[in-house]
Write an enzyme that holds these catalytic residues in place. Structure first.
Site, PDB file in Angstrom:
ATOM      1  N   GLU A   1      -1.396  -4.422  13.883  1.00 37.52           N
ATOM      2  CA  GLU A   1      -2.655  -4.263  13.155  1.00 37.52           C
ATOM      3  C   GLU A   1      -3.845  -4.508  14.073  1.00 37.52           C
ATOM      4  O   GLU A   1      -4.717  -5.316  13.801  1.00 37.52           O
ATOM      5  CB  GLU A   1      -2.680  -5.220  11.960  1.00 37.52           C
ATOM      6  CG  GLU A   1      -1.648  -4.802  10.926  1.00 37.52           C
ATOM      7  CD  GLU A   1      -1.529  -5.782   9.773  1.00 37.52           C
ATOM      8  OE1 GLU A   1      -2.101  -6.877   9.869  1.00 37.52           O
ATOM      9  OE2 GLU A   1      -0.864  -5.434   8.796  1.00 37.52           O
TER      10      GLU A   1
ATOM     11  N   SER B   1       0.847  -1.201   0.000  1.00 40.95           N
ATOM     12  CA  SER B   1       0.000   0.000   0.000  1.00 40.95           C
ATOM     13  C   SER B   1       0.872   1.237   0.000  1.00 40.95           C
ATOM     14  O   SER B   1       1.805   1.339   0.788  1.00 40.95           O
ATOM     15  CB  SER B   1      -0.878   0.043   1.252  1.00 40.95           C
ATOM     16  OG  SER B   1      -1.644  -1.113   1.337  1.00 40.95           O
TER      17      SER B   1
ATOM     18  N   ASN C   1      -9.633 -13.192   5.867  1.00 43.47           N
ATOM     19  CA  ASN C   1     -10.532 -13.694   6.910  1.00 43.47           C
ATOM     20  C   ASN C   1     -10.499 -15.220   6.994  1.00 43.47           C
ATOM     21  O   ASN C   1     -10.835 -15.787   8.028  1.00 43.47           O
ATOM     22  CB  ASN C   1     -11.941 -13.147   6.684  1.00 43.47           C
ATOM     23  CG  ASN C   1     -12.023 -11.679   7.105  1.00 43.47           C
ATOM     24  OD1 ASN C   1     -10.997 -11.076   7.467  1.00 43.47           O
ATOM     25  ND2 ASN C   1     -13.215 -11.114   7.069  1.00 43.47           N
TER      26      ASN C   1
END
Lengths: 378, 384
Positions: B245, B162, B368
């Site tokens: 995170e 990112s 996930n």
């Protein structure tokens, strides 16, 4: 009278209490005994009632003035969660919900008359499975009750039913009806969850001890709320128990030369169930905190938590039975007992769609009043 | 102007001052400016925060922070969410991963050189972890770093970095020993993105935006002093990076969602929106509303745990990632259906944009599916 519930006891105290209740139930209410109870081979419901008296469970939510332990709604939540884990048979859930409602809405004489006796184990009390929409109805004529209410939660040998009835001019009141087997009769219905008793009440000139509340609707709401909170924690407790049992089973069974628990497809299903149990626990906490604080949004959170936790319980038990494979479908294994309890819990304290609708109506009202319902103390 | 953070010991005054400052500093048209050039806008906003001490308030004062305690950090996150202020996406690595890594593992020199790059100069950092063939299985990464005197020579390809096109530095994982077991052969470096042989190429996402890059590394020379931790210790160091995170960042995201959902619902009630009369949509909304409050309680629990028992193992951050990112997707999905055909109008905001963008949440920072593995294995004790 506006009852102030005590602030939450310290987390350590609640944990200690949970452990001690869990310890007692692990021996007194293990799954062998629950199966024997269903087979009619013991009177576990009566044994647990005696145990509840001995250990003060019936007074957990009541002030010391009535012989209670004054541990408030937090204490009751702990009890219901542990009872749920063990599928404890009997009518505790109905009697305890009625007791909190009487504490909040009965007059001084009535509280003195009923509450200490409830703590001592007698009376046990039957209540409508859905206090908002009782099946059938009772009429007050010449100071006595006539009619029938079906689907009451509580043992058939309860000494009282706590029920609504029509008084003149179409108004409603709530009252305690003594089950004297003459004017008032309680008969057990045969229902799928054999660990809980569901009854039908017939009244023919039954005397009633009326609550004389200025707001009968708030009596109904209070009973709904206490029953719903009990169902919330019973559901989370039961779901935790059957999920752990299922994971344990998956770890022990080998097929294709692998333990079932090592298959990712099954791991992900178990993880998803654990997630839903977690969400329910947190939402239950929200409802509990709001109820303890007597927050104006307590009903909203209780309705959401009841809808979530009982639907979660149904989902978890359904999947746990499937994950067990063939043995999950047998009478000997526990899966079907949890599944039946879950389906009953969904139907207690109101249909879940109605609960969601009521919660939304309350939310809309708070928005119009310019009030946020989501504030959390840090 | 005296710094806001001087009020940090008085929570009420601090909250009031943060709110007042946001009122003045946040331009009404910030969304339009953000849409025009998101990086330019984020950089501008970061500098505004830097000026009042709110860019790196949680960092130690010696490295340009304000030693803000957790409660005050929460106040800042809270107030920015309440003001519907910008989320500094390009600075996530600089603000959370860099301190989590360097404060624990950095040498004195590394801390003194690199922490101020963020707290004083507002540099963007990126992460060079994933590779085309090392995604969820990160430890199988193949980018190599060979020691050559006082330098390492790095070759390979990274992906999903990112903000790499704007970054000045990169937190890089590379294999220094191809004979060691896969976790043991990895080392951790700080890569100066201006070094010869570093080539970031933006990846166009399903939303049409480009937030991520591929990163091509060809004979890139990294000084040995920029290695974090010992050679072969990279995997262990990376665990500190990844543990960042969680905590206040997740808290802020959830609070932002909560304010948005409340605004959406209030507007629906005030305008008597049709969907409120639709039983299914209304009930779905309430179900998600309850789930959101449950999630908010979890984010608070993560903060409590990180303050009182930071090293105790906990499933709560995993639940927050899994439930929180799914919830963003579920709300966006519901809003798409509520909007009906109107959701189809192409725009860089709105429900269908949010729905498509939500996959960035459910896939990044550990998919996930990986989160479900962790719940099953560490939470429920199921075998690998």
């Amino acid at each position: 009278m506006q009852i102030q519930y005590p602030n939450a006891p310290a987390v350590e105290d609640l944990n200690e209490m949970a452990e001690s209740i869990a310890g007692v139930l692990a021996t007194e209410c293990d799954n062998r005994r629950v199966h024997e109870f269903i087979a009619g081979k013991n009177d576990l419901d009566a044994q647990l009632q005696r145990l509840a008296v001995e250990l003060g469970w019936l007074g957990i939510g009541l002030p010391e003035a009535f012989g209670g332990l004054d541990l408030g709604l937090d204490g009751l939540a702990v009890l219901h969660r542990q009872l749920g884990r063990r599928l404890a048979p009997g009518g505790l859930i109905a009697t305890l919900s009625a007791a909190q409602c009487l504490l909040e809405h009965a007059d001084e004489r009535q509280r003195a008359r009923y509450l200490p006796d409830i703590v001592s184990g007698r009376p046990q009390i039957a209540i409508p499975a859905d206090p908002e929409r009782p099946r059938g109805g009772l009429m007050l004529r010449n100071s006595a009750l006539h009619g029938r209410i079906d689907m009451l939660l509580g043992p058939a040998d309860a000494q009282y039913a706590f029920v609504p009835f029509e008084i003149e001019r179409g108004e409603q009141q709530w009252g305690m009806v003594e089950i004297d087997s003459v004017g008032a009769r309680l008969a057990r219905r045969s229902t799928w969850d054999a660990t809980r008793s569901v009854c039908v009440l017939d009244c023919n000139r039954a005397p009633v001890d009326m609550l004389n509340s200025t707001s009968p609707a708030s009596v109904r709401d209070a009973l709904s709320q206490h029953l719903a909170l009990a169902v919330c924690w019973d559901s989370v407790g039961g779901a935790e128990a059957i999920l752990l049992q299922t994971v344990h089973y998956l770890k022990g069974r080998t097929q294709f030369d692998r333990v079932l628990a090592s298959f990712q497809a099954l791991k992900h299903r178990a993880a998803n169930l654990a997630v839903e149990v977690e969400v329910s626990s947190r939402l239950n906490e929200q409802a509990l905190d709001a109820a303890v604080r007597r927050d104006p949004d307590a009903a909203l959170w209780t309705q959401l938590a009841k809808a979530k936790s009982s639907d979660m319980y149904a989902l978890v038990t359904q999947d746990c039975l499937q994950l067990h494979g063939g043995v999950g479908f047998t009478w000997e294994f526990d899966c079907h007992l949890f599944l039946k309890r879950a389906r009953l819990n969904q139907a207690l304290a109101g249909d879940n769609r109605a609960n969601l609708d009521a919660a939304e109506a309350a939310l809309a009202q708070s928005v119009r009043a310019g009030r946020s319902v989501v504030e959390l103390t840090q | 102007m005296s710094k806001l953070v001087d009020l940090k010991d008085d929570p009420t005054a601090f909250r009031g001052a943060v709110r007042e400052w946001l009122n003045k500093a946040l331009p009404v048209d910030w969304r339009a400016r953000h849409r025009e050039d998101s990086f330019k806008f984020e950089r501008w906003w970061f500098n505004e925060l830097l000026e009042v001490g709110l860019a790196t308030p949680h960092w130690p004062a010696e490295f340009g922070g304000a030693d803000l305690n957790l409660a005050s950090q929460v106040i800042v996150a809270d107030e920015i969410a309440r003001a519907d202020g910008p989320d500094l996406k390009m600075y996530i690595v600089a603000l959370t991963h860099v301190p989590a890594t360097l404060l624990r593992w950095g040498t004195g020199e590394q801390k003194a050189n690199y922490l101020p790059s963020v707290s004083r100069r507002g540099e963007v950092w990126c992460q060079g972890f994933s590779e085309p063939s090392a995604g969820s299985d990160l430890a199988s990464l193949r980018t190599s770093a060979f020691r050559d005197g006082d330098e390492y020579v790095v070759n390979g390809q990274k992906i999903w970095s990112s903000g790499a096109m704007f970054a000045r530095y990169c937190l890089l994982l590379a294999r220094t020993d191809s004979n060691a077991k896969k976790h043991a052969g990895i080392s951790y470096f700080i890569l100066d993105m201006q070094t010869a042989g570093v080539e970031p190429r933006p990846i166009k996402q399903a939303t049409g935006e480009s937030e991520f890059c591929e990163l091509f590394l060809t004979d890139v020379r990294v000084p040995a002093r920029d290695r974090i931790g010992a050679e072969g210790q990279g995997w262990e160091v990376a665990q500190s990076t990844l543990s960042a995170e969680r905590g206040v960042y997740g808290y802020g995201i959830t609070e932002r969602l909560c304010y948005r959902v409340q605004r959406f619902y209030s507007e629906a009630v005030c305008s008597k929106a049709d969907w409120l009369e639709d039983d299914q949509l209304r009930r779905e909304f309430m179900t998600l509303f309850g789930r959101m409050q449950a999630l908010r309680r979890m984010t608070r629990r993560v903060l409590e745990e990180s303050e009182h028992a930071p090293s105790a193992p906990s499933m709560m951050p995993v639940f927050v990632k899994l439930i929180g990112t799914d919830l963003h997707q579920q709300f966006a999905d519901l809003l798409v259906r509520i909007a009906g055909i109107n959701a189809q109008e192409l725009a860089d905001e709105g429900p269908l944009f949010d729905f498509i963008a939500s996959f960035g949440l459910t896939i990044s920072a550990g998919t996930n599916e990986i989160m479900r593995n962790i719940v099953a294995e560490r939470g429920l004790g199921m075998p690998r």
